[in-house]
Design a protein around this motif. Structure first.
Motif, PDB file in Angstrom:
ATOM      1  N   UNK A  62       0.868  -1.176   0.000  1.00 49.61           N
ATOM      2  CA  UNK A  62       0.000   0.000   0.000  1.00 49.61           C
ATOM      3  C   UNK A  62       0.906   1.228   0.000  1.00 49.61           C
ATOM      4  N   UNK A  63       1.273   1.648  -1.189  1.00 49.20           N
ATOM      5  CA  UNK A  63       2.298   2.690  -1.344  1.00 49.20           C
ATOM      6  C   UNK A  63       1.949   3.521  -2.563  1.00 49.20           C
ATOM      7  N   UNK A  64       2.577   4.691  -2.673  1.00 47.27           N
ATOM      8  CA  UNK A  64       2.346   5.524  -3.850  1.00 47.27           C
ATOM      9  C   UNK A  64       3.349   5.182  -4.953  1.00 47.27           C
ATOM     10  N   UNK A  65       3.386   6.001  -6.000  1.00 41.87           N
ATOM     11  CA  UNK A  65       4.161   5.669  -7.186  1.00 41.87           C
ATOM     12  C   UNK A  65       5.665   5.750  -7.045  1.00 41.87           C
ATOM     13  N   UNK A  66       6.182   6.136  -5.874  1.00 37.65           N
ATOM     14  CA  UNK A  66       7.629   6.253  -5.687  1.00 37.65           C
ATOM     15  C   UNK A  66       8.296   4.931  -5.337  1.00 37.65           C
ATOM     16  N   UNK A  67       7.532   3.867  -5.139  1.00 34.10           N
ATOM     17  CA  UNK A  67       8.114   2.639  -4.611  1.00 34.10           C
ATOM     18  C   UNK A  67       9.215   2.076  -5.506  1.00 34.10           C
ATOM     19  N   UNK A  68       9.001   2.046  -6.805  1.00 34.47           N
ATOM     20  CA  UNK A  68      10.042   1.515  -7.702  1.00 34.47           C
ATOM     21  C   UNK A  68      11.318   2.352  -7.618  1.00 34.47           C
ATOM     22  N   UNK A  69      11.146   3.659  -7.499  1.00 31.00           N
ATOM     23  CA  UNK A  69      12.296   4.561  -7.375  1.00 31.00           C
ATOM     24  C   UNK A  69      13.061   4.291  -6.080  1.00 31.00           C
ATOM     25  N   UNK A  70      12.329   3.997  -5.020  1.00 29.35           N
ATOM     26  CA  UNK A  70      12.960   3.696  -3.736  1.00 29.35           C
ATOM     27  C   UNK A  70      13.736   2.386  -3.816  1.00 29.35           C
ATOM     28  N   UNK A  71      13.130   1.359  -4.407  1.00 25.25           N
ATOM     29  CA  UNK A  71      13.800   0.070  -4.553  1.00 25.25           C
ATOM     30  C   UNK A  71      15.098   0.225  -5.348  1.00 25.25           C
ATOM     31  N   UNK A  72      15.048   1.071  -6.380  1.00 27.89           N
ATOM     32  CA  UNK A  72      16.247   1.315  -7.184  1.00 27.89           C
ATOM     33  C   UNK A  72      17.302   2.045  -6.378  1.00 27.89           C
ATOM     34  N   UNK A  73      16.895   3.025  -5.592  1.00 33.13           N
ATOM     35  CA  UNK A  73      17.838   3.778  -4.777  1.00 33.13           C
ATOM     36  C   UNK A  73      18.493   2.878  -3.727  1.00 33.13           C
ATOM     37  N   UNK A  74      17.740   1.919  -3.217  1.00 30.12           N
ATOM     38  CA  UNK A  74      18.255   0.976  -2.228  1.00 30.12           C
ATOM     39  C   UNK A  74      19.051  -0.157  -2.875  1.00 30.12           C
ATOM     40  N   UNK A  75      19.099  -0.148  -4.216  1.00 30.36           N
ATOM     41  CA  UNK A  75      19.875  -1.108  -4.999  1.00 30.36           C
ATOM     42  C   UNK A  75      19.382  -2.548  -4.827  1.00 30.36           C
ATOM     43  N   UNK A  76      18.053  -2.709  -4.761  1.00 34.58           N
ATOM     44  CA  UNK A  76      17.485  -4.062  -4.693  1.00 34.58           C
ATOM     45  C   UNK A  76      16.427  -4.287  -5.776  1.00 34.58           C
ATOM     46  N   UNK A  77      16.200  -3.298  -6.623  1.00 39.25           N
ATOM     47  CA  UNK A  77      15.149  -3.434  -7.635  1.00 39.25           C
ATOM     48  C   UNK A  77      15.401  -4.594  -8.584  1.00 39.25           C
ATOM     49  N   UNK A  78      16.664  -4.933  -8.825  1.00 32.12           N
ATOM     50  CA  UNK A  78      16.981  -5.981  -9.798  1.00 32.12           C
ATOM     51  C   UNK A  78      16.564  -7.367  -9.330  1.00 32.12           C
ATOM     52  N   UNK A  79      16.256  -7.512  -8.042  1.00 28.07           N
ATOM     53  CA  UNK A  79      15.884  -8.831  -7.526  1.00 28.07           C
ATOM     54  C   UNK A  79      14.384  -9.108  -7.634  1.00 28.07           C
TER      55      UNK A  79
END
Length: 309
Positions: free
Chosen positions: A167-184
């Motif tokens: 339950x999050x807004x549209x920034x979640x993908x950006x946050x995952x990328x910033x935390x360097x875990x989006x690729x998983x």
């Protein structure tokens, strides 16, 4: 503590053969938490907005900072404002405004209720919101729990599809990328993009669609909130793991005498549901690895719930 899950790939592969094809994770409280305190981030943004405004300046900020009542009141005031606007304008204002506009309402009300003069907030509200909205889209505002990276790396190499359902807004993908875990993660589903929140089955159906699976039995959802991460999957027929981290109540409260027991939370539901909840409650994500190492076996109860045995 340090975490190592070198044994996971083979064990997780065995779980795949037992029909577990995907695992979805909640974000806040499950994968990550706010770095430091929410109050510190909010006051940082307010200080920048005041000090950088030629009409205001550092002297005004020092006077405001001298008010020692604002900081301790800020978090409860934020909670009140968040609940108020989520009720009035659900799902971050879906269909009515941008999520940034929605957050401006919450931020403005939080500061005013905490004691910041309303006329001052009229001047700096836009700047404060812009700072906070950008800031909370970066790793400067978030930190991963220590077991997260080792676990998702191991799971990712196992063949199990991983995703984030929050339950999050549209920034979640950006946050995952910033935390360097989006690729998983192969899929990300947020409430803002669908216009509904967990526990709605629509959000879990979308996760299944993105994971390319056709039965709820084939996905496990992992999260830290009973209403959204337990009752949602339970009613949908999806296995779940409930994360109850240190200091957190079963009902989501923290260090509070108002914490409820599992039996109290499930008093109006089938008796088997409380047993499922108790069996599937763990203290951190490393226990997910233990479940996989032991192998998953799911048994259908008379209530049509699923429990780990």
């Amino acid at each position: 503590p340090s975490y190592s899950f070198r044994a996971i790939p083979a064990a997780a592969a065995a779980a795949v053969t037992n029909d577990i094809k995907a695992i979805s994770f909640d974000f806040t409280g499950t994968l990550a938490k706010v770095k430091g305190s929410t109050e510190e981030h909010y006051l940082m943004a307010l200080e920048k907005s005041i000090c950088n405004n030629p009409r205001l300046g550092p002297a005004l900020w020092k006077g405001l900072e001298a008010n020692k009542n604002i900081k301790p009141k800020l978090l409860p005031c934020f909670s009140n404002a968040y609940k108020k606007h989520m009720k009035q304008l659900p799902v971050f204002g879906y269909g009515q405004m941008t999520s940034e506009e929605w957050w401006r309402l919450v931020i403005n009300d939080s500061f005013i209720e905490a004691g910041v003069p309303e006329d001052l907030m009229m001047v700096v509200s836009t700047d404060v919101t812009e700072i906070l909205y950008r800031h909370f889209a970066t790793k400067d505002a978030w930190e991963l729990y220590p077991e997260v990276v080792p676990l998702i790396k191991a799971l990712n190499s196992s063949g199990i599809k991983l995703g984030v359902v929050s339950n999050f807004d549209g920034r979640l993908r950006e946050i995952l990328k910033s935390l360097e875990i989006d690729q998983y993660f192969e899929f990300v589903v947020t409430s803002r993009e669908l216009g509904v929140e967990k526990p709605s089955k629509k959000i879990f159906e979308e996760a299944m669609r993105k994971a390319d699976i056709y039965s709820p039995d084939a996905m496990i959802h992992v999260g830290d909130t009973v209403k959204t991460d337990v009752l949602g999957p339970l009613d949908f027929g999806m296995p779940f793991v409930f994360i109850q981290r240190h200091g957190g109540g079963i009902d989501g409260s923290r260090d509070s005498p108002q914490q409820k027991t599992i039996e109290e939370l499930f008093a109006d539901r089938d008796g088997g549901d409380a047993l499922v909840m108790r069996a599937n409650t763990v203290s951190n994500l490393s226990a997910v690895a233990t479940f996989l190492e032991d192998g998953y076996r799911w048994q259908a109860e008379e209530s049509n719930s699923r429990r780990l045995i």
